[in-house]
Design a protein around this motif. Structure first.
Motif, PDB file in Angstrom:
ATOM      1  N   UNK A  24       0.808  -1.230   0.000  1.00 12.73           N
ATOM      2  CA  UNK A  24       0.000   0.000   0.000  1.00 12.73           C
ATOM      3  C   UNK A  24       0.840   1.278   0.000  1.00 12.73           C
ATOM      4  N   UNK A  25       2.123   1.159   0.270  1.00 13.53           N
ATOM      5  CA  UNK A  25       2.993   2.338   0.400  1.00 13.53           C
ATOM      6  C   UNK A  25       2.944   3.289  -0.799  1.00 13.53           C
ATOM      7  N   UNK A  26       2.951   2.794  -2.032  1.00  6.10           N
ATOM      8  CA  UNK A  26       2.912   3.733  -3.160  1.00  6.10           C
ATOM      9  C   UNK A  26       1.648   4.597  -3.179  1.00  6.10           C
ATOM     10  N   UNK A  27       0.535   4.037  -2.708  1.00  2.00           N
ATOM     11  CA  UNK A  27      -0.712   4.797  -2.681  1.00  2.00           C
ATOM     12  C   UNK A  27      -0.631   5.940  -1.671  1.00  2.00           C
ATOM     13  N   UNK A  28      -0.064   5.672  -0.508  1.00  2.00           N
ATOM     14  CA  UNK A  28       0.088   6.712   0.506  1.00  2.00           C
ATOM     15  C   UNK A  28       1.009   7.818   0.004  1.00  2.00           C
ATOM     16  N   UNK A  29       2.120   7.455  -0.610  1.00  2.00           N
ATOM     17  CA  UNK A  29       3.051   8.462  -1.137  1.00  2.00           C
ATOM     18  C   UNK A  29       2.368   9.313  -2.205  1.00  2.00           C
ATOM     19  N   UNK A  30       1.590   8.689  -3.085  1.00  5.19           N
ATOM     20  CA  UNK A  30       0.884   9.465  -4.127  1.00  5.19           C
ATOM     21  C   UNK A  30      -0.156  10.391  -3.521  1.00  5.19           C
ATOM     22  N   UNK A  31      -0.868   9.922  -2.518  1.00  7.12           N
ATOM     23  CA  UNK A  31      -1.857  10.781  -1.858  1.00  7.12           C
ATOM     24  C   UNK A  31      -1.193  12.013  -1.263  1.00  7.12           C
ATOM     25  N   UNK A  32      -0.089  11.798  -0.560  1.00  7.42           N
ATOM     26  CA  UNK A  32       0.615  12.930   0.044  1.00  7.42           C
ATOM     27  C   UNK A  32       1.086  13.892  -1.037  1.00  7.42           C
ATOM     28  N   UNK A  33       1.623  13.372  -2.124  1.00  2.00           N
ATOM     29  CA  UNK A  33       2.111  14.220  -3.218  1.00  2.00           C
ATOM     30  C   UNK A  33       0.982  15.029  -3.841  1.00  2.00           C
ATOM     31  N   UNK A  34      -0.212  14.461  -3.931  1.00  3.37           N
ATOM     32  CA  UNK A  34      -1.350  15.153  -4.542  1.00  3.37           C
ATOM     33  C   UNK A  34      -1.955  16.231  -3.642  1.00  3.37           C
ATOM     34  N   UNK A  35      -1.732  16.111  -2.344  1.00  5.89           N
ATOM     35  CA  UNK A  35      -2.308  17.074  -1.389  1.00  5.89           C
ATOM     36  C   UNK A  35      -1.368  18.260  -1.270  1.00  5.89           C
ATOM     37  N   UNK A  36      -1.453  19.168  -2.225  1.00  7.45           N
ATOM     38  CA  UNK A  36      -0.491  20.262  -2.328  1.00  7.45           C
ATOM     39  C   UNK A  36      -0.545  21.241  -1.161  1.00  7.45           C
ATOM     40  N   UNK A  37      -1.651  21.271  -0.434  1.00  6.16           N
ATOM     41  CA  UNK A  37      -1.756  22.176   0.709  1.00  6.16           C
ATOM     42  C   UNK A  37      -1.442  21.483   2.034  1.00  6.16           C
ATOM     43  N   UNK A  38      -1.113  20.207   1.979  1.00  2.78           N
ATOM     44  CA  UNK A  38      -0.819  19.445   3.187  1.00  2.78           C
ATOM     45  C   UNK A  38       0.452  19.963   3.848  1.00  2.78           C
ATOM     46  N   UNK A  39       0.389  20.211   5.137  1.00  2.00           N
ATOM     47  CA  UNK A  39       1.550  20.674   5.893  1.00  2.00           C
ATOM     48  C   UNK A  39       1.799  19.859   7.141  1.00  2.00           C
ATOM     49  N   UNK A  40       0.736  19.246   7.691  1.00  2.00           N
ATOM     50  CA  UNK A  40       0.851  18.486   8.934  1.00  2.00           C
ATOM     51  C   UNK A  40       0.283  17.084   8.717  1.00  2.00           C
ATOM     52  N   UNK A  41       1.024  16.099   9.187  1.00  2.00           N
ATOM     53  CA  UNK A  41       0.584  14.707   9.101  1.00  2.00           C
ATOM     54  C   UNK A  41       0.477  14.180  10.533  1.00  2.00           C
ATOM     55  N   UNK A  42      -0.706  13.734  10.918  1.00  2.00           N
ATOM     56  CA  UNK A  42      -0.927  13.133  12.233  1.00  2.00           C
ATOM     57  C   UNK A  42      -0.883  11.625  12.047  1.00  2.00           C
ATOM     58  N   UNK A  43       0.157  11.008  12.552  1.00  2.00           N
ATOM     59  CA  UNK A  43       0.356   9.570  12.406  1.00  2.00           C
ATOM     60  C   UNK A  43      -0.215   8.855  13.618  1.00  2.00           C
ATOM     61  N   UNK A  44      -1.061   7.865  13.361  1.00  2.00           N
ATOM     62  CA  UNK A  44      -1.680   7.104  14.441  1.00  2.00           C
ATOM     63  C   UNK A  44      -0.881   5.833  14.684  1.00  2.00           C
ATOM     64  N   UNK A  45      -0.181   5.804  15.791  1.00  2.00           N
ATOM     65  CA  UNK A  45       0.603   4.638  16.184  1.00  2.00           C
ATOM     66  C   UNK A  45       1.945   4.572  15.478  1.00  2.00           C
TER      67      UNK A  45
END
Length: 116
Positions: A24-45
């Motif tokens: 699933x890792x490539x999907x997560x990386x693509x999502x992050x790349x597409x979210x151009x306004x993303x600045x903060x990532x809250x990681x659960x666990x």
């Protein structure tokens, strides 16, 4: 606010394997790349923390040395701020490792950083 997942399925016993994470890792990386306004990532666990770090490394934002996971800790990784939280699983909430006020505080922390 956006929500992304380190794995895309509900694995047996709700414990994803490293193979599932890696698939699933490539999907997560693509999502992050597409979210151009993303600045903060809250990681659960720890699992989410490590998956986020791997995705950011894939996008050219390695963190060295590897930031250590902890509830409420945050690190800058490239243009992002990674914030850690214990996962809100029944195991963590029933045992008191993560309480509602603790979770609300870390969400407020992430929101403040995002507004920042």
């Amino acid at each position: 606010a956006y929500i992304a997942a380190a794995v895309r399925c509900a694995p047996p016993l709700n414990k994803p394997t490293n193979d599932e994470r890696d698939a699933c890792a490539p999907f997560l990386a693509r999502e992050i790349a597409l979210l151009t306004e993303l600045r903060v990532i809250l990681a659960l666990g720890t699992f989410g923390w490590d998956a986020a770090l791997r995705a950011l490394r894939t996008l050219g934002h390695p963190a060295s040395p590897k930031p250590r996971f902890g509830h409420g800790v945050s690190y800058d990784v490239g243009p992002y701020r990674l914030v850690g939280s214990y996962h809100p699983s029944q195991q963590n909430t029933f045992t008191g490792r993560l309480t509602a006020p603790m979770f609300q505080t870390v969400i407020a922390q992430a929101a403040t950083l995002a507004e920042g």
